[in-house]
Each structure stands twice: as C-alpha cells, then as structure tokens.
Design a protein around this motif. Structure first.
Motif, short mmCIF file in Angstrom:
data_model
loop_
_atom_site.label_atom_id
_atom_site.label_comp_id
_atom_site.label_asym_id
_atom_site.label_seq_id
_atom_site.Cartn_x
_atom_site.Cartn_y
_atom_site.Cartn_z
N GLY A 50 0.82 -1.20 0.00
CA GLY A 50 0.00 0.00 0.00
C GLY A 50 0.86 1.25 0.00
N VAL A 51 0.41 2.25 -0.76
CA VAL A 51 1.01 3.58 -0.64
C VAL A 51 -0.10 4.42 -0.04
N GLU A 52 0.01 4.72 1.25
CA GLU A 52 -1.10 5.37 1.94
C GLU A 52 -0.93 6.88 1.99
N PHE A 53 -2.06 7.56 1.79
CA PHE A 53 -2.14 9.02 1.92
C PHE A 53 -3.02 9.22 3.15
N ASP A 54 -2.38 9.19 4.28
CA ASP A 54 -3.06 8.99 5.55
C ASP A 54 -3.33 10.32 6.25
N THR A 55 -4.61 10.50 6.65
CA THR A 55 -5.00 11.77 7.27
C THR A 55 -5.37 11.61 8.74
N SER A 56 -5.06 10.44 9.32
CA SER A 56 -5.31 10.31 10.75
C SER A 56 -4.03 9.89 11.46
N MET A 57 -3.93 10.34 12.66
CA MET A 57 -2.75 9.97 13.43
C MET A 57 -3.13 8.78 14.29
N ASP A 58 -2.74 7.61 13.83
CA ASP A 58 -3.07 6.39 14.55
C ASP A 58 -1.80 5.88 15.24
N GLU A 59 -1.75 6.09 16.54
CA GLU A 59 -0.53 5.73 17.27
C GLU A 59 -0.28 4.23 17.27
N ASN A 60 -1.37 3.45 17.11
CA ASN A 60 -1.22 1.99 17.12
C ASN A 60 -0.30 1.51 16.01
N VAL A 61 -0.28 2.24 14.91
CA VAL A 61 0.58 1.82 13.80
C VAL A 61 1.73 2.81 13.59
N GLY A 62 2.01 3.59 14.62
CA GLY A 62 3.18 4.46 14.61
C GLY A 62 3.12 5.63 13.65
N ASP A 63 1.92 6.13 13.37
CA ASP A 63 1.81 7.27 12.45
C ASP A 63 2.48 8.51 13.07
N PRO A 64 3.21 9.28 12.25
CA PRO A 64 3.88 10.47 12.79
C PRO A 64 2.91 11.63 13.02
N ASN A 65 1.90 11.74 12.16
CA ASN A 65 0.93 12.82 12.30
C ASN A 65 -0.28 12.50 11.40
N ASN B 255 5.00 21.01 2.84
CA ASN B 255 4.01 22.05 2.50
C ASN B 255 2.83 21.53 1.68
N LEU B 256 2.39 20.31 1.98
CA LEU B 256 1.23 19.74 1.29
C LEU B 256 0.23 19.27 2.34
N LEU B 257 -1.05 19.48 2.06
CA LEU B 257 -2.09 19.02 2.98
C LEU B 257 -3.02 18.07 2.23
N LEU B 258 -3.12 16.84 2.75
CA LEU B 258 -3.92 15.82 2.07
C LEU B 258 -5.42 16.08 2.15
N ASN B 259 -5.90 16.36 3.38
CA ASN B 259 -7.35 16.46 3.55
C ASN B 259 -7.84 17.91 3.54
N SER B 260 -7.55 18.58 2.45
CA SER B 260 -8.02 19.95 2.30
C SER B 260 -9.23 19.98 1.38
N GLY B 261 -9.58 18.84 0.80
CA GLY B 261 -10.66 18.79 -0.17
C GLY B 261 -10.20 19.19 -1.57
N VAL B 262 -8.97 19.66 -1.67
CA VAL B 262 -8.41 20.10 -2.96
C VAL B 262 -7.93 18.87 -3.74
N LYS B 263 -8.08 18.93 -5.06
CA LYS B 263 -7.64 17.79 -5.88
C LYS B 263 -6.11 17.73 -5.94
N LEU B 264 -5.60 16.56 -5.68
CA LEU B 264 -4.15 16.34 -5.72
C LEU B 264 -3.87 15.24 -6.74
N ARG B 265 -2.60 15.13 -7.08
CA ARG B 265 -2.22 14.08 -8.03
C ARG B 265 -0.98 13.36 -7.51
N SER B 266 -0.99 12.05 -7.63
CA SER B 266 0.18 11.28 -7.20
C SER B 266 0.69 10.42 -8.35
N TRP B 267 2.00 10.28 -8.39
CA TRP B 267 2.67 9.42 -9.38
C TRP B 267 3.43 8.37 -8.58
#
Ligand SMILES: *[C@@H]1O[C@H](CO)[C@@H](O)[C@H](O)[C@H]1NC(C)=O
Ligand SMILES: *[C@@H]1O[C@H](CO)[C@@H](O)[C@H](O)[C@H]1NC(C)=O
Length: 343
Positions: A131-146, A169-181
């Motif tokens: 998985g390549v995750e674009f994660d917007t929650s800080m889940d301490e159980n899986v060691g997320d940094p933020n 300087n990027l925010l994932l959950n802003s509702g703005v369309k993003l693009r990933s490669w």
C-alpha cells in the motif's frame, strides 16, 4: 585528413541506443481513465464496499460521508510482477477535511475480495498487500507520525517508510484535488512516490523512495491494483477523478539479475497482448545497424588518426631531407659521343 567530430557522432548514435532501450521496455498493459462512465469502463473496473461511480462518471466516490465506510476501486484484470516487470501509475484524488484514514493505492494478491473487511482501507491481516497510503489520521497503534503523511505499507499498516507532508508544504485532507505518481522500477528495485497539485507536473523529487523487490513479494503470483479509502471514525469522503497505469517489461539483458524461470519457460504475462512486438524487432534492426555504424566509425577514426600521423611524419621527414626553398639548378650541356663512330 578525415573530418568528423565525435560529439556530433555521439549525439546521433547514443539517442538511438536509448530510444532502442526505451522501446525494449515494452508495455505489457496499460489503462487510462479520464472518467469512469459506466458504459465504457464497466468491464474493466470493479467496485467494492461503498465505492460508487458518481457525477455521471466524472469520479468514483470511494467513501460516502459516513463513519466506518470503506470503498475500493480496482482494475479487474490481474498481472504478474516478475523479475523484469516495472510499473508506473498516476491518479488524481481528493480527501475531505476530516480525520479519516485517507486513501491508498494498493496491490493485492488474487483472492483478496473475500478477505476485505471494515478495517483501515479494508485491508485485513490475511492479505499480503502493498500500500502507498495518503493517511490523514494519526493512529498511534501503527506508529503514524501525524495526521498528514504518506507511507509505504508492506503487508502491514505500520509503514515501512513514511514522510511527514506538513514539512513538504502539502495538505492531504483539504478537499483540494491532488495528483500522485507512483513508479516501481524492476532494475533499481525501487518504489518511488511523488505528490503534487492536480494541475502541476510531476515534481523532480519524490516524496518517498523505498527499496523493495516486488517480484519476491508475491513470487510472480497474480496481483491486482486498486485505490482504497476508509473513513474511520469520521465522515470523510474520498474521491478519484482519473487513473492511469502502465506495466512494462524490462529486457533481461538490461539487468544482471538471473532470468526468471517463468519467462524461460515462455509462460506469458497475463496482461500481455503479444510476446514479440514488431516495433521491438524494428528497433533491434536499427540498433544493430547503429552498432555496425559505431564499429565502422571507430575503425575509420583509428584509421584516420593512423594515416594522418603517418602522413605527417612522412611529410616532416621529407621537409628535413629536402630544403624548403627552391634551389637553382644549373644545366650543363653534355656532349654525347658515339664511341662506335670514333672507332
Ligand atoms: C511535520 O512537519 C511539520 C512542519 O515542518 C512539523 O511542525 C511537525 O512537527 C512534523 N511532525 C513530525 C511528527 O515530525
Ligand atoms: C474511534 O471511535 C472509537 C469509539 O468512539 C474509539 O475507541 C477509537 O479510539 C476511535 N478511533 C480513532 C482512530 O479515533
């Protein structure tokens, strides 16, 4: 003296060689969805969980605004990641401003459908996933940094590699369309991830670059690619607007790894359309011609240098033996006497 410059020669032949190499990395399969109109893509995609085609096919909504929702958009034809298989994919998406799980590009083994559950991205422990995750929650159980990071997950939601996006300087959950490669290179055995605004082109520097051998991960078993999202405790909605994917096979002679026995046995790649592409043959012919031209040029080059040096040496020697300036010759009249007559 032969006149040709090596730079002009190299600028002709070397691009030819690279062009050939590029062609040799033949595409096995590709798809590109600029929209998801049901009629055109019905047979190619599969939707799981809460995922729905929306806005007349202009997007796929993976998660509706409900807690604990999960949705997966998958391409329904599988492929095999062999020793020489590389892939590239890019997609545009948006994540609403809530602290859900966000979204992930996933590669799943055959038979994943019966193992999906309501956990993060629907990925249970029973699935050997990438998985390549674009994660917007800080889940301490899986060691997320933020609550704003990108991570590479190898069979576990505890990311093997992670990047804090706030520092980029990027925010994932802003509702703005993003693009990933996302790019996996079978030569360098590296997975790279880039992220940018929808309208921007791919940034130079990847967000993540992680060494991994995907041919060993599933040992050439059939896998499927998808994009998954889950809302967690929030009412986060995630949508996908476009998605393209390209699988290609790098010729074996381009890397030093042992040849995959599967390829040796001539077992075709699942998504492969034809094993010998006419373009590759043409490229081979052109490449061989290029090689011959290169050899001829090298021969001519050496010959030209040899002949030039030889001529110069000879010329120098001649100049020493004979004075450069004209010399006066004196002509003398010689009387030829016929000895017979004298007798
Ligand atoms: C992520 O980056 C931001 C901005 O540089 C910083 O304030 C924050 O502390 C970082 N978080 C972690 C967990 O490193
Ligand atoms: C989600 O909600 C449950 C129950 O309210 C809580 O126990 C859990 O910690 C929450 N999870 C997250 C990731 O916030």
């Amino acid at each position: 003296m032969a006149t040709f410059s090596f730079p002009s020669f190299s600028s002709t032949v070397f691009p030819l060689v690279f062009w050939f190499l590029a062609l040799s990395a033949k595409p096995i399969s590709s798809f590109s969805f600029q929209d998801f109109q049901k009629t055109s893509v019905d047979s190619e995609i599969a939707l799981y969980g809460d995922a729905r085609i929306s806005n007349d096919g202009s997007s796929v909504t993976l998660t509706p605004p409900l807690a604990s929702s999960f949705g997966l958009l998958a391409y329904n034809r599988g492929f095999r990641l062999l020793e020489a298989t590389s892939f590239s994919t890019d997609f545009s998406f948006s994540i609403s401003p809530d602290n859900g799980d966000g979204l992930a590009l996933v590669v799943l083994p055959n038979g994943f459908a019966s193992k999906l559950d309501s956990s993060v991205f629907g990925l249970s422990r029973k699935i050997l996933f990438l998985g390549v995750e674009f994660d917007t929650s800080m889940d301490e159980n899986v060691g997320d940094p933020n609550g704003n990071h990108v991570g590479i997950d190898v069979g576990s939601l505890v990311s093997a590699s992670v990047r804090n996006l706030s520092s980029a300087n990027l925010l994932l959950n802003s509702g703005v369309k993003l693009r990933s490669w996302i790019d996996y290179n079978a030569n360098s055995k590296r997975l790279k991830v880039w992220l940018g605004k929808l309208e921007s082109s791919r940034p130079n520097d990847p967000i993540l670059s992680y060494p991994i051998d995907l041919s060993k991960m599933w040992k050439g078993e059939e896998v499927f690619v998808g994009i998954s999202a889950s809302s967690g405790n929030s009412s986060q909605t995630s949508s996908v607007y476009s998605w393209s994917f390209r699988l290609r096979s790098v010729p074996n002679w381009l890397h030093s790894q042992p040849v995959d026995p599967r390829r040796e046995r001539g077992e075709p790649l699942r998504m492969q359309k034809s094993s010998v592409c006419p373009l590759t043959v043409l490229a081979g012919v052109i490449f061989s011609t290029g090689c011959l031209a290169l050899m001829a040029f090298v021969f001519l080059f050496v010959w030209a240098i040899f002949v030039a040096r030889h001529t110069t040496v000879a010329a120098a020697a001649t100049e020493e033996e004979y004075p450069k300036f004209p010399v006066d010759f004196r002509y003398q009249k010689i009387d030829v006497v016929d000895t017979k007559d004298v007798k």
